[in-house]
Design an enzyme around this catalytic site. Sequence first.
Site, short mmCIF file in Angstrom:
data_model
loop_
_atom_site.label_atom_id
_atom_site.label_comp_id
_atom_site.label_asym_id
_atom_site.label_seq_id
_atom_site.Cartn_x
_atom_site.Cartn_y
_atom_site.Cartn_z
N PRO A 281 53.20 39.18 79.51
CA PRO A 281 52.49 40.45 79.60
C PRO A 281 51.13 40.26 80.27
CG PRO A 281 53.04 39.91 77.30
CD PRO A 281 53.40 38.72 78.12
N GLY B 54 46.15 37.04 77.53
CA GLY B 54 45.55 35.74 77.19
C GLY B 54 46.53 34.59 77.40
N LEU B 55 47.62 34.86 78.15
CA LEU B 55 48.64 33.82 78.33
C LEU B 55 48.70 33.29 79.77
CD1 LEU B 55 51.46 35.57 76.24
CD2 LEU B 55 50.01 33.66 75.50
N GLY B 56 47.69 33.67 80.55
CA GLY B 56 47.61 33.11 81.91
C GLY B 56 48.54 33.77 82.91
N SER B 57 48.74 35.08 82.78
CA SER B 57 49.69 35.73 83.69
C SER B 57 49.18 35.75 85.13
CB SER B 57 50.07 37.13 83.19
OG SER B 57 49.19 38.09 83.67
N SER B 58 47.89 36.01 85.34
CA SER B 58 47.39 36.07 86.73
C SER B 58 47.46 34.70 87.38
CB SER B 58 45.98 36.66 86.80
OG SER B 58 45.08 35.85 86.09
N ALA B 59 47.19 33.65 86.60
CA ALA B 59 47.29 32.29 87.17
C ALA B 59 48.72 31.99 87.58
CB ALA B 59 46.82 31.26 86.13
N ASP C 24 43.85 27.62 83.46
CA ASP C 24 45.09 28.39 83.57
C ASP C 24 45.91 27.97 84.80
OD1 ASP C 24 43.93 29.66 81.46
OD2 ASP C 24 44.24 31.69 82.21
#
Length: 302
Positions: A88, A92-97, A139
């Site tokens: 999602p 806070g799980l690094g999606s954009s990275a 990330d």
Amino acid sequence: MIRVSAPGKVYLCGEHAVVYGKHGICASISMRTRVSVESSDEFIIESFSGVSRGHPSKLYPYVAGAIKKIENLCEITPVKITISSEIPPASGLGSSASVTVATIKALSKMFGVELEKEEIARMAHEVEKEVQGSASRTDTYVSTFGGVLMLPEGEKLPVPNTSIIIAFTGVTSSTKELVASVRRLRERHPKVIDGVMEVIDSIAILVKERLKEGDLLSIGELMNINQGLLDSIGVSTEQISSIVYRARSSGAYGAKITGAGGGGSVVILSPSENSEKILNEIKPLCKEVFLTSIDTQGVREE
Ligand code: MEV
């Protein structure tokens, strides 16, 4: 068509303390962003957030940044880029990275540019900095290399045999603001906050040792202590605490914030036999829950 995917990440311990040069431990997770690239008459970028035609794209700043990086290395022709993700956004799980890392690798393959993982991580970090103003290397580095990594050195650590549950609160928060609020707290109580950061550092050093021994019970305990310290610096919330306590009382080894806090996600380390129960117990407290595991590969061609 070129297909590439890259994982998201969690902090087993050490967020916020890494900002002050302390140790942290991150793990990439088996929740991936998938990017496919194919030749096209014009630049098209497509994902669940919509379709963008033309170049560069305001709708997809990370993808536009990745395109620019490859353009600096070789001549490119228009492509269609399709993105799908199990991570999602703003969780806070690094999606954009993961989007940035996967797009850089996919475009490099498409246009025949050989890039080492080190270069992919460096370029992706530059894109994140350009888009966000500032970004830590974490990330993009973890998404590129995968596995369990000690920060800031990037040392590879053993991968524990455990289920990972992610509880996404549904509340998005600003990492920049949370880091600033911890900084203000430190300015008011330097001795106390420096002490907290020192203890988080020693937790990371102990988690590294326990990972080598495969001692999941101790790792869970240390994660719980780390959560108490994150709470003490003001980055937890009532919702996060409820998820953390429910997960622990349902049989987790440990549960804590992952990332900046203030919302975002909770990472729960769980024996596989308890995962189903924990998932069901915490579901009413979260926006989304995910049962996942630690990824060992990082960015890869599919
Ligand atoms: C955010 O994911 C982690 C923080 O430590 C900030 C950072 O390292 O840039 C809070």
